[in-house]
Scaffold this motif. Structure first.
Motif, PDB file in Angstrom:
ATOM      1  N   UNK A 238       0.784  -1.186  -0.063  1.00 27.38           N
ATOM      2  CA  UNK A 238      -0.102  -0.220   0.107  1.00 27.38           C
ATOM      3  C   UNK A 238       0.882   1.277  -0.009  1.00 27.38           C
ATOM      4  N   UNK A 239       1.953   1.244  -0.718  1.00 23.94           N
ATOM      5  CA  UNK A 239       2.821   2.102  -0.731  1.00 23.94           C
ATOM      6  C   UNK A 239       2.673   3.335  -1.885  1.00 23.94           C
ATOM      7  N   UNK A 240       2.965   4.452  -1.786  1.00 23.33           N
ATOM      8  CA  UNK A 240       2.675   5.483  -2.525  1.00 23.33           C
ATOM      9  C   UNK A 240       4.236   6.171  -2.908  1.00 23.33           C
ATOM     10  N   UNK A 241       4.806   5.922  -4.181  1.00 25.03           N
ATOM     11  CA  UNK A 241       5.793   6.396  -4.524  1.00 25.03           C
ATOM     12  C   UNK A 241       6.017   7.999  -5.400  1.00 25.03           C
ATOM     13  N   UNK A 242       6.646   8.865  -4.229  1.00 24.34           N
ATOM     14  CA  UNK A 242       6.740  10.327  -4.827  1.00 24.34           C
ATOM     15  C   UNK A 242       7.778  10.466  -5.577  1.00 24.34           C
ATOM     16  N   UNK A 243       7.662  11.625  -6.500  1.00 26.18           N
ATOM     17  CA  UNK A 243       8.590  11.824  -7.439  1.00 26.18           C
ATOM     18  C   UNK A 243       8.527  13.621  -7.449  1.00 26.18           C
ATOM     19  N   UNK A 244       9.713  14.098  -7.304  1.00 32.42           N
ATOM     20  CA  UNK A 244      10.045  15.515  -7.436  1.00 32.42           C
ATOM     21  C   UNK A 244       9.816  15.954  -8.671  1.00 32.42           C
ATOM     22  N   UNK A 245       8.841  16.926  -8.862  1.00 38.62           N
ATOM     23  CA  UNK A 245       8.239  17.411 -10.192  1.00 38.62           C
ATOM     24  C   UNK A 245       9.269  18.724 -10.724  1.00 38.62           C
ATOM     25  N   UNK A 246      10.104  19.099  -9.779  1.00 40.50           N
ATOM     26  CA  UNK A 246      10.905  20.216 -10.170  1.00 40.50           C
ATOM     27  C   UNK A 246      12.393  19.392 -10.314  1.00 40.50           C
TER      28      UNK A 246
ATOM     29  N   UNK B 181       4.374  17.362 -17.250  1.00 42.29           N
ATOM     30  CA  UNK B 181       4.814  17.937 -18.439  1.00 42.29           C
ATOM     31  C   UNK B 181       4.743  19.545 -17.994  1.00 42.29           C
ATOM     32  N   UNK B 182       5.468  20.463 -18.353  1.00 37.47           N
ATOM     33  CA  UNK B 182       5.785  21.879 -18.158  1.00 37.47           C
ATOM     34  C   UNK B 182       5.431  22.623 -19.486  1.00 37.47           C
ATOM     35  N   UNK B 183       4.679  23.675 -18.993  1.00 36.84           N
ATOM     36  CA  UNK B 183       4.599  24.763 -20.101  1.00 36.84           C
ATOM     37  C   UNK B 183       5.393  26.056 -19.436  1.00 36.84           C
ATOM     38  N   UNK B 184       6.453  26.348 -20.015  1.00 32.10           N
ATOM     39  CA  UNK B 184       6.948  27.573 -19.377  1.00 32.10           C
ATOM     40  C   UNK B 184       6.642  28.823 -20.091  1.00 32.10           C
TER      41      UNK B 184
ATOM     42  N   UNK C 147      15.631  24.321  -6.094  1.00 32.31           N
ATOM     43  CA  UNK C 147      14.768  24.009  -6.651  1.00 32.31           C
ATOM     44  C   UNK C 147      14.357  24.587  -7.938  1.00 32.31           C
ATOM     45  N   UNK C 148      14.294  24.185  -9.118  1.00 35.80           N
ATOM     46  CA  UNK C 148      14.251  24.940 -10.259  1.00 35.80           C
ATOM     47  C   UNK C 148      13.117  24.337 -11.381  1.00 35.80           C
ATOM     48  N   UNK C 149      12.207  25.041 -11.669  1.00 42.29           N
ATOM     49  CA  UNK C 149      11.432  24.839 -12.698  1.00 42.29           C
ATOM     50  C   UNK C 149      12.215  24.185 -13.889  1.00 42.29           C
TER      51      UNK C 149
ATOM     52  N   UNK D  75      17.389  21.029 -17.886  1.00 40.98           N
ATOM     53  CA  UNK D  75      16.865  20.620 -16.351  1.00 40.98           C
ATOM     54  C   UNK D  75      15.529  20.053 -16.628  1.00 40.98           C
ATOM     55  N   UNK D  76      15.620  18.623 -16.013  1.00 40.74           N
ATOM     56  CA  UNK D  76      14.476  17.601 -15.990  1.00 40.74           C
ATOM     57  C   UNK D  76      13.805  17.659 -14.686  1.00 40.74           C
ATOM     58  N   UNK D  77      12.626  17.225 -14.655  1.00 35.44           N
ATOM     59  CA  UNK D  77      11.930  16.914 -13.132  1.00 35.44           C
ATOM     60  C   UNK D  77      12.458  15.772 -12.522  1.00 35.44           C
ATOM     61  N   UNK D  78      12.537  15.810 -11.330  1.00 35.50           N
ATOM     62  CA  UNK D  78      12.936  14.704 -10.518  1.00 35.50           C
ATOM     63  C   UNK D  78      14.517  14.405 -10.845  1.00 35.50           C
ATOM     64  N   UNK D  79      15.207  15.244 -11.557  1.00 35.16           N
ATOM     65  CA  UNK D  79      16.802  15.041 -11.534  1.00 35.16           C
ATOM     66  C   UNK D  79      17.613  16.052 -10.935  1.00 35.16           C
ATOM     67  N   UNK D  80      18.531  15.520 -10.415  1.00 35.43           N
ATOM     68  CA  UNK D  80      19.456  16.549  -9.804  1.00 35.43           C
ATOM     69  C   UNK D  80      20.597  16.742 -10.642  1.00 35.43           C
TER      70      UNK D  80
END
Length: 429
Positions: free
Chosen positions: A160-168, A216-219, A247-249, A280-285
């Motif tokens: 019953x786990x929820x896996x969260x991912x950074x969107x920035x 997805x992002x529309x900047x 943290x960056x868009x 720069x992509x979402x969830x990536x450092x």
């Protein structure tokens, strides 16, 4: 009669046994109302350093998480600290049946105002902004945005786990203890972006496809600015002088001034990434190990694979230094010339190694200082001191510099068929 009685008894017994073998009814599967609350576990997917909000990078019981089941949204919070935590609620969802399966999705917004509902209970954010100053107050934490993609969970599921991912995206800057920076006091500031070339907000669309964890992002039309990153504890390595994080868009900062390091002596050095070094992509450092040389920056980029803290790919690069006279504010080749006698940046950049790039910058047809409309009538093609140049450049009007701008159309066509362009200071004729 005796035999008949025995047969009837046997038949009745058989019927009773048959009735005992029927399938469980729906009423047997139904669970008591309010007895089995839905609880979940939550972890930030694939991270060694987890979410941005806390000093040690772990969930705390002060974090508010929106959980959606069907069209209803309720607020959950970690009941313990750490990365893999249990989510509970004062007003939880409940299981209604033993064979029930629900589709669950969830999200976390770093803005502390969501503790009372706010954007959490209104649905997944359709836009998001990061803070321009992430070093003061809660700016860094408030820029955090996590999403757990839809997942089918049943009453009997062991998972019953929820896996969260950074969107920035996360940018980490390590200033090495070397060359022109051997004392932290010599660093005046570190800034991400330059002259409002960094997007700070964008429209966000959550993922809908299976196994897709980032949206997805529309900047286009996003707020522009720069970011002061959070000054965090150095990595512990003896060769690291200072470490910063922001943290960056998601956006591509290729061929733009991306990182500025200013020293107390008044010098500012810029890192202008090439290729995909700052796509720069979402969830990536993206980690940039910077050595401040005397006159430029030497940069080693460390890209994580897919998630923060994942596999790393290291590349050594050296920042390009713009030649004097090739910044956005300088008059240079390719700049636009207008009917009001003013000019604006055309995007041409030339570096000290004689390489160049032309950025996609459009004419500015409204004077930003007055709001008046104007027409682009020419393109700058030569800049310099006319002293000692061809005397034809100085004919007719000794107080006017000739040969700087080429017209976008024929200014006049004399009878001899030659095209003549006559320019005056502050306008054209």
């Amino acid at each position: 009669m005796k035999k008949l009685s025995i047969s009837l008894c046997m038949a009745c017994l058989t019927g009773i046994m048959a009735a005992g073998c029927t399938e469980e009814t729906d009423s047997d599967k139904r669970l008591p109302d309010g007895k089995y609350p839905m609880t979940f576990t939550a972890a930030v997917d694939g991270l060694t350093v987890t979410r941005a909000g806390t000093a040690d990078g772990e969930w705390t019981d002060a974090d508010w998480i929106a959980v959606q089941v069907s069209d209803e949204i309720k607020i959950y919070a970690p009941s313990n600290n750490g990365n893999n935590v249990t989510l509970t609620s004062d007003d939880p969802f409940y299981w209604q049946s033993k064979d029930e399966t629900k589709t669950i999705r969830a999200w976390y917004c770093g803005d502390s105002s969501t503790a009372s509902g706010g954007i959490n209970t209104g649905g997944v954010p359709t836009s998001w902004s990061v803070q321009p100053d992430q070093n003061e107050g809660e700016g860094y934490q408030q820029s955090d945005f996590l999403y757990a993609a839809p997942k089918d969970i049943s009453f009997g599921s062991t998972d019953k786990s929820l896996a969260f991912t950074h969107q920035t995206a996360r940018v980490v800057i390590n200033i090495k203890n070397a060359e022109a920076a051997t004392d932290a006091d010599v660093i005046s500031s570190v800034v991400i972006g330059n002259e409002k070339n960094l997007v700070l907000s964008g429209k966000y669309t959550a993922p809908t496809r299976v196994n897709v964890t980032t949206g997805t992002w529309d900047i286009s039309g996003g707020t522009m600015g720069t970011i002061t990153p959070k000054d965090i504890t150095a990595s512990g390595s003896g060769d690291i002088l200072k470490t910063y994080a922001a943290l960056v868009i998601p956006q591509n900062m290729s061929e733009q001034k991306f990182i500025a390091v200013s020293l107390r002596d008044g010098n500012t050095y810029y890192y202008t990434p090439q290729s995909t070094d700052a796509d720069l992509k979402s969830g990536t450092q993206y980690t940039y190990n910077i050595t401040v040389k005397h006159g430029y920056l030497e940069v080693m980029t460390v890209k994580t694979g897919g998630t923060w803290g994942g596999g790393e790919e290291t590349t050594n690069v050296t920042s390009k230094i713009l030649k004097k006279g090739f910044t956005a504010d300088d008059l240079k080749i390719g700049d636009y010339y207008y009917s009001d006698g003013k000019s604006s940046d055309g995007g041409y950049r030339k570096y000290t190694d004689d390489s160049f790039v032309v950025l996609d910058i459009k004419p500015v047809l409204t004077d930003p200082s007055t709001g008046a409309e104007r027409t682009c009538i020419g393109i700058v093609y030569w800049v310099g001191d006319i002293t000692g140049e061809d005397p034809l450049l100085k004919r007719d009007k000794p107080n006017c510099t000739h040969g700087l701008v080429v017209s976008l159309w024929d200014m006049s066509a004399p009878d001899n068929g030659e095209i003549e362009m006559t320019w005056t200071y502050g306008g054209y004729e």
